[in-house]
Design a protein around this motif. Structure first.
Motif, short mmCIF file in Angstrom:
data_model
loop_
_atom_site.label_atom_id
_atom_site.label_comp_id
_atom_site.label_asym_id
_atom_site.label_seq_id
_atom_site.Cartn_x
_atom_site.Cartn_y
_atom_site.Cartn_z
N THR A 1 -13.96 3.11 26.38
CA THR A 1 -14.94 4.14 25.97
C THR A 1 -15.35 3.92 24.52
O THR A 1 -16.54 4.01 24.18
N LYS A 2 -14.37 3.63 23.69
CA LYS A 2 -14.64 3.35 22.26
C LYS A 2 -15.55 2.14 22.12
O LYS A 2 -16.48 2.14 21.30
N TYR B 1 -17.75 0.95 24.29
CA TYR B 1 -19.10 1.30 24.73
C TYR B 1 -19.86 2.02 23.62
O TYR B 1 -21.00 1.67 23.28
N CYS B 2 -19.23 3.03 23.04
CA CYS B 2 -19.88 3.79 21.97
C CYS B 2 -20.14 2.92 20.74
O CYS B 2 -21.17 3.06 20.08
N ARG C 1 -23.23 0.89 21.20
CA ARG C 1 -24.41 1.74 21.04
C ARG C 1 -24.70 2.02 19.57
O ARG C 1 -25.85 1.98 19.12
N VAL C 2 -23.65 2.30 18.82
CA VAL C 2 -23.82 2.59 17.39
C VAL C 2 -24.33 1.36 16.65
O VAL C 2 -25.20 1.45 15.78
N LYS D 1 -27.71 11.08 17.00
CA LYS D 1 -27.17 10.30 18.10
C LYS D 1 -25.98 9.45 17.64
O LYS D 1 -24.95 9.37 18.30
N PHE E 1 -21.85 9.52 18.82
CA PHE E 1 -21.11 8.34 19.26
C PHE E 1 -19.91 8.06 18.35
O PHE E 1 -18.83 7.70 18.82
N MET F 1 -16.01 7.90 19.33
CA MET F 1 -15.23 6.71 18.97
C MET F 1 -13.96 7.10 18.22
O MET F 1 -12.89 6.52 18.44
#
Length: 299
Positions: free
Chosen positions: A16-17, A19-20, A23-24, A223, A227, A231
């Motif tokens: 999950t971390k 993925y974020c 995105r960041v 946004k 994220f 994270m």
């Protein structure tokens, strides 16, 4: 068995971390932004760690013995180098490629953990050797996506892998040497030290990028902050459960398994979510990594 459950929880948080983080990274303006977002993450992690440690110990300043503080210092400095180099690397490189070097960083953990008296079987050495081969295959896969790697990118990835392995070793050092300090307190001091190091890194990087506009002053600020907050929580969960697992499993079982599963999940995520084409070479690398995990943990 409980140790493997801890690994599973840590891996979900890590994925999950990741993925974020990807995105960041697409919104970051410069390297100072990477340090700034990391600094915000560490503040959140430190606050969460403080609250959890205070609830567990009933003390405003959680107790930590000398070796716990030494372990936390090593963990904090290594974590600072890791998260900054990770997010800079992820901006320009393949999502999978970064995890390849984190896999190689497991070797740092195993060598250092052996100094603590943890034994390694011949089959486990063979399994880790296969993991290295899988990483090499994935390196050539990255070349098909992004072309030849620059020396700067290679150095960043080496720092990323080595610092990740050192941070993992600090968890082992804590479990082997600390007396009477809880996991939450160890994580709190680790994040506190990491926050200080990252802030210094931000000041240095910001001086070299004077005039650039920070991501927190753009339209993507809201946004990005969401994220970054996710994270931070996932980083805390990941570190917390890996530290618990380190008390149950030897390093040669824990870290190759954790990183091997992470590498496989990264390939799936990169292919499905980030549209990085999974070539035959990539799939062969994943298969070799999977076989190596079976050898390390079952034979």
């Amino acid at each position: 068995m409980i140790g493997y459950l801890y690994i599973a929880l840590a891996m979900v948080a890590g994925a999950t971390k990741g993925y974020c983080g990807k995105r960041v990274s697409s919104h970051l303006v410069g390297n100072s932004d990477a340090a700034l977002t990391s600094f915000v993450r560490m503040i959140i992690c430190t606050l969460v760690g403080f609250v959890l440690a205070a609830l567990q110990t009933g003390e405003i300043l959680p107790y930590a013995d000398t070796m716990a503080l030494v372990s936390a210092l090593i963990s904090g400095v290594a974590t600072a180098f890791f998260i900054i180099s990770w997010i800079i690397s992820i901006r320009s490189g393949s999502f999978v490629m970064v995890d390849v070097f984190l896999t190689l960083g497991v070797g740092v953990t195993l060598v250092l953990s052996a100094m603590l008296g943890e034994k390694v079987r011949l089959t486990q050495i063979l399994g880790f050797a296969l993991l290295v081969i899988a990483a090499y295959i994935m390196c050539s896969y990255n070349k098909t996506l992004n072309g030849k790697m620059s020396l700067k990118s290679l150095l960043l990835l080496i720092i990323c892998g080595a610092s990740s392995g050192t941070a993992d070793f600090a968890q082992k050092l804590f479990n082997h040497t600390s007396k009477g300090t809880g996991v939450a307190a160890f994580n709190f001091y680790s994040y506190l030290f990491s926050t200080v190091v990252i802030f210094i890194a931000y000041l240095v990087l910001r001086r070299g990028e004077k005039g650039s506009v920070s991501v927190f002053k753009t339209g993507a600020a809201k946004k990005v902050f969401v994220f970054v907050a996710i994270m931070a929580i996932m980083l805390f969960v990941n570190s917390y459960f890996k530290t618990l697992a380190a008390a149950k499993l030897d390093a040669v079982l824990l870290y190759p398994l954790n990183q091997g599963l992470t590498l496989i999940s990264s390939v799936v995520m990169a292919s499905v979510v980030f549209k990085e084409k999974a070539t035959l070479r990539c799939l062969v690398g994943v298969a070799v990594a999977f076989v190596s995990l079976l050898i390390i943990n079952l034979i």
